[in-house]
Design a protein around this motif. Structure first.
Motif, PDB file in Angstrom:
ATOM      1  N   GLN A 239       0.813  -1.121   0.213  1.00 56.47           N
ATOM      2  CA  GLN A 239       0.025   0.027   0.103  1.00 56.47           C
ATOM      3  C   GLN A 239       0.997   1.339  -0.088  1.00 56.47           C
ATOM      4  OE1 GLN A 239      -2.937   0.059  -0.581  1.00 56.47           O
ATOM      5  NE2 GLN A 239      -3.426   2.368  -0.360  1.00 56.47           N
ATOM      6  N   GLU A 240       1.929   1.188   0.724  1.00 61.93           N
ATOM      7  CA  GLU A 240       2.798   2.635   0.803  1.00 61.93           C
ATOM      8  C   GLU A 240       3.364   2.649  -0.537  1.00 61.93           C
ATOM      9  OE1 GLU A 240       4.813   2.255   5.454  1.00 61.93           O
ATOM     10  OE2 GLU A 240       5.424   0.750   3.832  1.00 61.93           O
ATOM     11  N   LEU A 241       3.691   1.535  -1.329  1.00 57.94           N
ATOM     12  CA  LEU A 241       4.223   1.601  -2.709  1.00 57.94           C
ATOM     13  C   LEU A 241       3.336   2.202  -3.540  1.00 57.94           C
ATOM     14  CD1 LEU A 241       6.312  -1.668  -2.774  1.00 57.94           C
ATOM     15  CD2 LEU A 241       7.299   0.644  -2.665  1.00 57.94           C
ATOM     16  N   HIS A 242       2.068   1.850  -3.634  1.00 57.89           N
ATOM     17  CA  HIS A 242       0.845   2.368  -4.215  1.00 57.89           C
ATOM     18  C   HIS A 242       0.627   3.699  -4.340  1.00 57.89           C
ATOM     19  CE1 HIS A 242      -0.689  -0.866  -6.821  1.00 57.89           C
ATOM     20  NE2 HIS A 242      -0.463  -1.628  -5.786  1.00 57.89           N
ATOM     21  N   GLU A 243       1.029   4.345  -3.010  1.00 57.26           N
ATOM     22  CA  GLU A 243       0.681   5.675  -2.426  1.00 57.26           C
ATOM     23  C   GLU A 243       1.792   6.397  -2.868  1.00 57.26           C
ATOM     24  OE1 GLU A 243      -0.871   5.503   1.532  1.00 57.26           O
ATOM     25  OE2 GLU A 243      -2.879   4.662   1.106  1.00 57.26           O
ATOM     26  N   HIS A 244       2.836   6.011  -3.070  1.00 57.44           N
ATOM     27  CA  HIS A 244       4.152   7.026  -3.298  1.00 57.44           C
ATOM     28  C   HIS A 244       4.033   7.753  -4.548  1.00 57.44           C
ATOM     29  CE1 HIS A 244       8.056   8.102  -4.411  1.00 57.44           C
ATOM     30  NE2 HIS A 244       8.501   8.212  -3.137  1.00 57.44           N
ATOM     31  N   GLU A 245       4.004   9.117  -4.436  1.00 61.14           N
ATOM     32  CA  GLU A 245       3.758  10.027  -5.416  1.00 61.14           C
ATOM     33  C   GLU A 245       4.325   9.551  -6.901  1.00 61.14           C
ATOM     34  OE1 GLU A 245       1.362  12.895  -7.065  1.00 61.14           O
ATOM     35  OE2 GLU A 245       1.406  12.386  -5.046  1.00 61.14           O
ATOM     36  N   GLU A 246       5.336   9.243  -7.020  1.00 55.82           N
ATOM     37  CA  GLU A 246       6.054   8.871  -8.163  1.00 55.82           C
ATOM     38  C   GLU A 246       5.726   7.454  -8.610  1.00 55.82           C
ATOM     39  OE1 GLU A 246      10.314   9.301  -8.157  1.00 55.82           O
ATOM     40  OE2 GLU A 246      10.265  11.340  -7.324  1.00 55.82           O
ATOM     41  N   LEU A 247       5.501   6.314  -7.602  1.00 52.76           N
ATOM     42  CA  LEU A 247       5.263   5.126  -7.945  1.00 52.76           C
ATOM     43  C   LEU A 247       3.630   5.065  -8.565  1.00 52.76           C
ATOM     44  CD1 LEU A 247       7.102   2.833  -5.562  1.00 52.76           C
ATOM     45  CD2 LEU A 247       7.786   3.880  -7.702  1.00 52.76           C
ATOM     46  N   LYS A 248       2.923   5.960  -8.061  1.00 54.41           N
ATOM     47  CA  LYS A 248       1.429   5.819  -8.674  1.00 54.41           C
ATOM     48  C   LYS A 248       1.401   5.973 -10.060  1.00 54.41           C
ATOM     49  CE  LYS A 248      -0.600   8.496  -4.972  1.00 54.41           C
ATOM     50  NZ  LYS A 248      -1.271  10.120  -4.729  1.00 54.41           N
ATOM     51  N   ASN A 249       2.561   6.430 -10.995  1.00 56.08           N
ATOM     52  CA  ASN A 249       2.620   6.455 -12.299  1.00 56.08           C
ATOM     53  C   ASN A 249       2.664   5.236 -12.842  1.00 56.08           C
ATOM     54  OD1 ASN A 249       2.284   9.301 -12.518  1.00 56.08           O
ATOM     55  ND2 ASN A 249       4.509   9.314 -11.763  1.00 56.08           N
ATOM     56  N   TYR A 250       3.161   3.971 -12.158  1.00 54.04           N
ATOM     57  CA  TYR A 250       3.160   2.862 -12.519  1.00 54.04           C
ATOM     58  C   TYR A 250       1.834   2.084 -12.741  1.00 54.04           C
ATOM     59  CZ  TYR A 250       8.292   2.872 -12.100  1.00 54.04           C
ATOM     60  OH  TYR A 250       9.618   3.224 -12.099  1.00 54.04           O
ATOM     61  N   SER A 251       0.987   2.648 -12.101  1.00 52.48           N
ATOM     62  CA  SER A 251      -0.568   2.167 -12.090  1.00 52.48           C
ATOM     63  C   SER A 251      -0.656   0.599 -11.855  1.00 52.48           C
ATOM     64  CB  SER A 251      -1.227   2.648 -13.316  1.00 52.48           C
ATOM     65  OG  SER A 251      -2.427   2.257 -13.374  1.00 52.48           O
ATOM     66  N   VAL A 252      -1.390   0.065 -12.695  1.00 53.46           N
ATOM     67  CA  VAL A 252      -1.727  -1.380 -12.624  1.00 53.46           C
ATOM     68  C   VAL A 252      -0.603  -2.148 -12.931  1.00 53.46           C
ATOM     69  CG1 VAL A 252      -4.107  -0.913 -13.282  1.00 53.46           C
ATOM     70  CG2 VAL A 252      -2.492  -1.492 -15.208  1.00 53.46           C
ATOM     71  N   ASP A 253       0.592  -1.870 -13.424  1.00 55.93           N
ATOM     72  CA  ASP A 253       1.772  -2.518 -13.768  1.00 55.93           C
ATOM     73  C   ASP A 253       2.693  -2.676 -12.390  1.00 55.93           C
ATOM     74  OD1 ASP A 253       1.187  -3.091 -16.651  1.00 55.93           O
ATOM     75  OD2 ASP A 253       1.554  -1.031 -16.791  1.00 55.93           O
ATOM     76  N   LEU A 254       2.572  -1.861 -11.423  1.00 49.88           N
ATOM     77  CA  LEU A 254       3.363  -1.894 -10.243  1.00 49.88           C
ATOM     78  C   LEU A 254       3.622  -3.264  -9.697  1.00 49.88           C
ATOM     79  CD1 LEU A 254       5.230  -0.244  -8.445  1.00 49.88           C
ATOM     80  CD2 LEU A 254       3.286   0.300  -6.872  1.00 49.88           C
ATOM     81  N   GLU A 255       2.475  -4.010  -9.280  1.00 50.40           N
ATOM     82  CA  GLU A 255       2.657  -5.330  -8.510  1.00 50.40           C
ATOM     83  C   GLU A 255       3.294  -6.328  -9.340  1.00 50.40           C
ATOM     84  OE1 GLU A 255      -0.598  -6.308  -6.316  1.00 50.40           O
ATOM     85  OE2 GLU A 255      -1.456  -4.236  -6.049  1.00 50.40           O
ATOM     86  N   VAL A 256       3.087  -6.361 -10.702  1.00 47.92           N
ATOM     87  CA  VAL A 256       3.796  -7.341 -11.387  1.00 47.92           C
ATOM     88  C   VAL A 256       5.080  -7.221 -11.653  1.00 47.92           C
ATOM     89  CG1 VAL A 256       3.062  -6.422 -13.896  1.00 47.92           C
ATOM     90  CG2 VAL A 256       3.241  -8.926 -13.606  1.00 47.92           C
TER      91      VAL A 256
END
Length: 291
Positions: A239-256
């Motif tokens: 959740q912290e990774l998803h909420e980071h301002e820059e990492l939000k730009n990875y969107s649905v690809d972040l977890e994979v």
């Protein structure tokens, strides 16, 4: 058309919130870079009620579009690269109003293409590439060759944009014209996939082999941005990774992407006990030797 639009942009330029005004004319009969409009009026403001506000005008068979965008939205588009027309407008548009040389400096920034911007763009493109590659591989293994083909076409587009970014350039709409000049290997893979006389199964088989090598050789560069972000603290929840301002730009690809980097040893998993018997939280940290 500029004369007709003058009262509109002059009224906007008189507002203290307005940073700059650019006008862009259509160069071809059908011009995707101006969304087929004869004229684009781009107005950048410090802030606004909405990040993007658009109006359309017409006169004597011609049409114009006015886009008012906030500085924050502008930087997001430049950072993520989701509005490729914007680069063309900034670089080649005519400046009509420039508060404190805001647009002059912005043009120079775009030309110089700062390394930070390249890092995050490469990270986002690489994350998209990983998803397309993995989904294409699953389709191929299930003998769904046409679906695998679609995914691999997309993955090659991400490869192409990565090659361009790696040279410190912005990917243009005509991305393959750029790649042909700067990365013959990726251009050849693309040509062979779409134009070879081999069966689609054989073409995909060869492409997966080549892609695996290319992905491996580019992982360190593609992961640099997310690893630099994660180095800011010892452990992260998802959740912290998803909420980071820059990492939000990875969107649905972040977890994979994170799972891919775990499999390659760039990110490590730390388990933390929960109240449930035998159930653990997953926390993530970087392998410090990869930075």
């Amino acid at each position: 058309m500029e004369q007709l639009l003058r009262p509109i942009y002059q009224e906007r330029a008189s507002r203290p919130n307005t940073l700059g005004v650019i006008i862009v004319g259509k160069k071809e009969d059908v011009s995707p870079k101006t969304d087929t409009f004869d004229t684009i009026l781009l107005i950048i403001t410090k802030e606004n009620k909405v990040p993007v506000f658009t109006k359309h005008y017409t006169f004597d068979g011609k049409k114009a579009a006015m886009h008012i965008i906030t500085e924050k939205q502008l930087h997001k588009w430049l950072l993520v690269g989701t509005n490729k027309k914007l680069i063309d407008w900034i670089l080649f548009g005519k400046i009509l109003f420039d508060r404190n040389e805001y647009l002059t400096n912005l043009k120079q920034t775009v030309k110089d293409f700062p390394f930070y911007g390249r890092n995050i763009k490469m990270g986002i493109e690489f994350a998209k590439l990983v998803r397309q590659y993995l989904e294409g591989k699953v389709c191929f293994e299930k003998n769904n060759h046409l679906d695998a083909y679609d995914h691999m076409i997309e993955s090659l587009h991400h490869f192409a944009r990565l090659a361009i970014l790696d040279k410190g350039l912005y990917p243009e709409i005509t991305v393959w014209s750029q790649v042909k000049l700067i990365d013959a290997e990726i251009y050849k893979l693309y040509k062979e996939l779409i134009g070879s006389d081999e069966s689609i199964e054989k073409r995909l088989e060869l492409l997966f082999l080549a892609s695996e090598f290319l992905i491996h050789s580019r992982t360190a560069d593609g992961a640099r941005h997310i690893l630099n972000v994660m180095a800011q603290q010892d452990f992260w929840t998802i959740q912290e990774l998803h909420e980071h301002e820059e990492l939000k730009n990875y969107s649905v690809d972040l977890e994979v992407f994170i799972e891919f980097l775990i499999s390659k040893g760039f990110i490590q998993v730390e388990t933390v006990e929960t109240k449930g018997n035998g159930l653990y939280h997953r926390h993530y940290k970087i392998d410090p030797t990869t930075i």
